[in-house]
Motif scaffolding. Structure first.
Motif, PDB file in Angstrom:
ATOM      1  N   UNK A  27       0.863  -1.184   0.000  1.00 19.62           N
ATOM      2  CA  UNK A  27       0.000   0.000   0.000  1.00 19.62           C
ATOM      3  C   UNK A  27       0.898   1.232   0.000  1.00 19.62           C
ATOM      4  N   UNK A  28       0.999   1.890  -1.127  1.00 20.45           N
ATOM      5  CA  UNK A  28       1.835   3.087  -1.253  1.00 20.45           C
ATOM      6  C   UNK A  28       1.004   4.363  -1.308  1.00 20.45           C
ATOM      7  N   UNK A  29      -0.303   4.237  -1.024  1.00 22.16           N
ATOM      8  CA  UNK A  29      -1.173   5.412  -0.994  1.00 22.16           C
ATOM      9  C   UNK A  29      -0.939   6.245   0.253  1.00 22.16           C
ATOM     10  N   UNK A  30      -1.670   7.341   0.398  1.00 23.59           N
ATOM     11  CA  UNK A  30      -1.454   8.260   1.528  1.00 23.59           C
ATOM     12  C   UNK A  30      -1.713   7.635   2.892  1.00 23.59           C
ATOM     13  N   UNK A  31      -2.513   6.566   2.941  1.00 26.15           N
ATOM     14  CA  UNK A  31      -2.779   5.909   4.222  1.00 26.15           C
ATOM     15  C   UNK A  31      -1.766   4.805   4.535  1.00 26.15           C
ATOM     16  N   UNK A  32      -1.107   4.275   3.490  1.00 22.62           N
ATOM     17  CA  UNK A  32      -0.168   3.173   3.701  1.00 22.62           C
ATOM     18  C   UNK A  32       1.280   3.596   3.724  1.00 22.62           C
ATOM     19  N   UNK A  33       1.579   4.757   3.129  1.00 30.60           N
ATOM     20  CA  UNK A  33       2.949   5.261   3.091  1.00 30.60           C
ATOM     21  C   UNK A  33       2.925   6.715   3.559  1.00 30.60           C
ATOM     22  N   UNK A  34       3.343   6.938   4.799  1.00 27.56           N
ATOM     23  CA  UNK A  34       3.232   8.262   5.395  1.00 27.56           C
ATOM     24  C   UNK A  34       4.482   9.105   5.204  1.00 27.56           C
ATOM     25  N   UNK A  35       5.451   8.598   4.414  1.00 27.02           N
ATOM     26  CA  UNK A  35       6.693   9.338   4.185  1.00 27.02           C
ATOM     27  C   UNK A  35       6.961   9.434   2.693  1.00 27.02           C
ATOM     28  N   UNK A  36       7.831  10.354   2.318  1.00 25.17           N
ATOM     29  CA  UNK A  36       8.287  10.468   0.942  1.00 25.17           C
ATOM     30  C   UNK A  36       9.755  10.855   0.939  1.00 25.17           C
ATOM     31  N   UNK A  65       6.903  -2.884   4.567  1.00 21.19           N
ATOM     32  CA  UNK A  65       7.548  -3.430   3.376  1.00 21.19           C
ATOM     33  C   UNK A  65       7.249  -4.927   3.279  1.00 21.19           C
ATOM     34  N   UNK A  66       6.660  -5.380   2.163  1.00 20.54           N
ATOM     35  CA  UNK A  66       6.396  -6.819   2.005  1.00 20.54           C
ATOM     36  C   UNK A  66       7.679  -7.634   2.121  1.00 20.54           C
ATOM     37  N   UNK A  67       7.574  -8.804   2.728  1.00 19.62           N
ATOM     38  CA  UNK A  67       8.758  -9.642   2.974  1.00 19.62           C
ATOM     39  C   UNK A  67       9.517  -9.956   1.688  1.00 19.62           C
TER      40      UNK A  67
END
Length: 491
Positions: free
Chosen positions: A32-41, A67-69
């Motif tokens: 999940x790289x959306x705004x809810x799954x990735x809170x950093x850039x 991060x997926x295994x």
């Protein structure tokens, strides 16, 4: 960590690589790289290259990203690629071999079908790392500019760099042997089609430089990750981790907490070996939008940071004096020289006793906690040194030696406060002399650093500054400990 001077095209390349990394994590690994799954850039940070920045406000203990295994680079995800029946590889060796075979060419992207988008984001060179200076000096056989920097390093850093060199050379030897015995892996390479099994009998310098790049990426960027369920301390419990390794180090704080099954981080075990890798924000406050998030690379001394990572913690005199920054000096070289002055047989005796009791080596001075002080190991070694002082001109019989060492052991075991009043006076006097010698050599070294001629390499001034910081630390700690001795502080 290295100061960055980056043009617009380079910055845009980094932006494209970051976007490609996120697409790979999302499309191939389901992250999940959306705004809810990735809170950093990832963004440019002035004076520090790239860093991780909060996209939005993050309440305490927020999940920053997971991060997926299968997107991690470790012995689990590489096991199917590299057979180890005939020649076992450590985690460092296996991961660095994979990077060697898939190093990006120049400013291009890595063509590795497994981890190419991630490998494309890791550092392209380590020109400012002391191990690179050492290798260039060795490969060229002449005095290269970096060799001048090696001569400026404090003795403790030079000794640690020698040990690091041995580790690197040992791994390189194993990798060459592995590639000779497993020729099929050479066909996997997307960067070095010219690697031939017969050439590995006498590898060329460029291949060794490529391996150094791979090895330093592993050594500077891997993080603890539970691989082996049988043991938390297994050396294979490590991984390269996308996104995380954009985080810069800060000696005083961290905002990123790995959730792992280990007692080395201050979080309860919450994951099993081989799980997805989750990272939380710290529980002690909200992270603001646009704030940089740091990851403390362990509580290491500047000596270790310079040797292993190629940078140091910069500090101010006020930070040291207030105890905010804990400065440290390794005095192993001075202690060994002190023992040698006693002569061969007494030097051997001192070292044997200290080794038998587990007190040989790791002799340090510290600025905090107050008062500035020597380590207990250093105090103990100096007590023994002076306990045997009256016998350096003659042999001790067994009963005399036993009596002296037993009195020393009584202090170690807490059964006596001291060997004698005179022994206390002597070791404190030697400590004061040691501090004055350290301070003087630090002043002289700082003058040499100021006189170093500039070079065209963009990192040169930054590297000289790092070395200067190491010597400034020696000066300030030595002066502080000397003040403690003169003031009669009890240690």
């Amino acid at each position: 960590m290295v100061e960055s001077v980056m043009d617009t095209s380079a910055a845009s390349d980094d932006t494209r690589r970051w976007e490609r990394l996120l697409q790979w994590l999302k499309n191939v690994h389901g992250m999940d790289t959306g705004p809810d799954g990735l809170l950093v850039e990832c963004k440019e940070v002035e004076g520090a290259g790239r860093g991780l920045i909060a996209r939005n406000p993050c309440p305490p203990s927020s999940t920053l990203f997971t991060i997926p295994a299968k997107a991690l680079v470790n012995v689990n995800t590489l096991a199917a690629v590299y057979p180890t029946e005939q020649c076992k590889l450590s985690a460092t060796q296996m991961i660095s071999l994979h990077l060697l075979l898939h190093r990006p060419a120049s400013e291009k992207n890595s063509l590795d079908p497994l981890f190419g988008p991630y490998i494309s984001t890791i550092p392209r060179d380590f020109a400012s790392h002391p191990l690179t200076w050492s290798l260039e000096q060795r490969l060229t056989g002449i005095i290269v500019p970096q060799g001048r920097l090696l001569t400026l390093l404090p003795p403790s850093v030079s000794a640690a760099l020698t040990a690091l060199n041995r580790r690197f050379s040992g791994d390189w030897s194993v990798i060459c042997n592995y590639m000779r015995e497993n020729v099929s892996v050479l066909a996997l390479s997307t960067s070095r089609q010219d690697i031939q099994a017969e050439r590995l009998e006498s590898p060329d310098d460029e291949l060794m430089r490529d391996y150094l790049w791979a090895w330093l990426n592993v050594n500077t960027r891997c993080i603890y990750y539970r691989i082996r369920p049988q043991s938390k301390s297994d050396p294979d419990n490590m991984t390269l981790c996308p996104i995380l390794d954009f985080a810069n180090h800060h000696w005083g704080r961290t905002q990123i907490v790995p959730v792992i099954d280990s007692d080395i981080w201050a979080v309860p075990p919450g994951r099993k070996a081989g799980d997805d890798f989750q990272f939380l924000s710290t529980a002690d406050g909200t992270i603001q939008e646009g704030q940089e998030l740091y990851l403390q690379y362990g509580h290491h001394s500047n000596r270790t940071l310079m040797t292993e990572y190629g940078f140091v913690n910069r500090f101010t005199t006020d930070a040291v004096a207030s105890g905010q920054f804990s400065a440290e000096v390794d005095v192993q070289d001075i202690m060994e020289a002190l023992f040698l002055r006693r002569g061969g047989s007494m030097n051997t005796l001192l070292r044997t006793i200290l080794e038998d009791e587990g007190y040989w080596g790791d002799y340090t001075l510290h600025s905090s906690p107050s008062p500035a002080h020597p380590s207990y190991r250093l105090i103990s070694a100096l007590r023994l040194y002076h306990a045997l002082e009256n016998w350096h001109d003659r042999e001790l019989d067994d009963s005399e030696l036993t009596d002296v060492v037993d009195k020393w052991r009584d202090v170690l075991n807490g059964q006596a406060f001291s060997i004698s009043d005179s022994n206390e006076t002597m070791w404190r006097g030697t400590l004061l002399d040691m501090c004055e010698d350290i301070a003087q050599r630090a002043r002289e070294a700082l003058m040499r650093c100021e006189g170093v001629a500039p070079e065209k390499m963009g990192w040169w001034g930054w590297a000289v500054g790092n070395i200067g910081t190491l010597w400034q630390e020696e000066l300030e700690v030595a002066q502080a400990v000397a003040c403690s001795v003169r003031a009669g502080e009890e240690f």
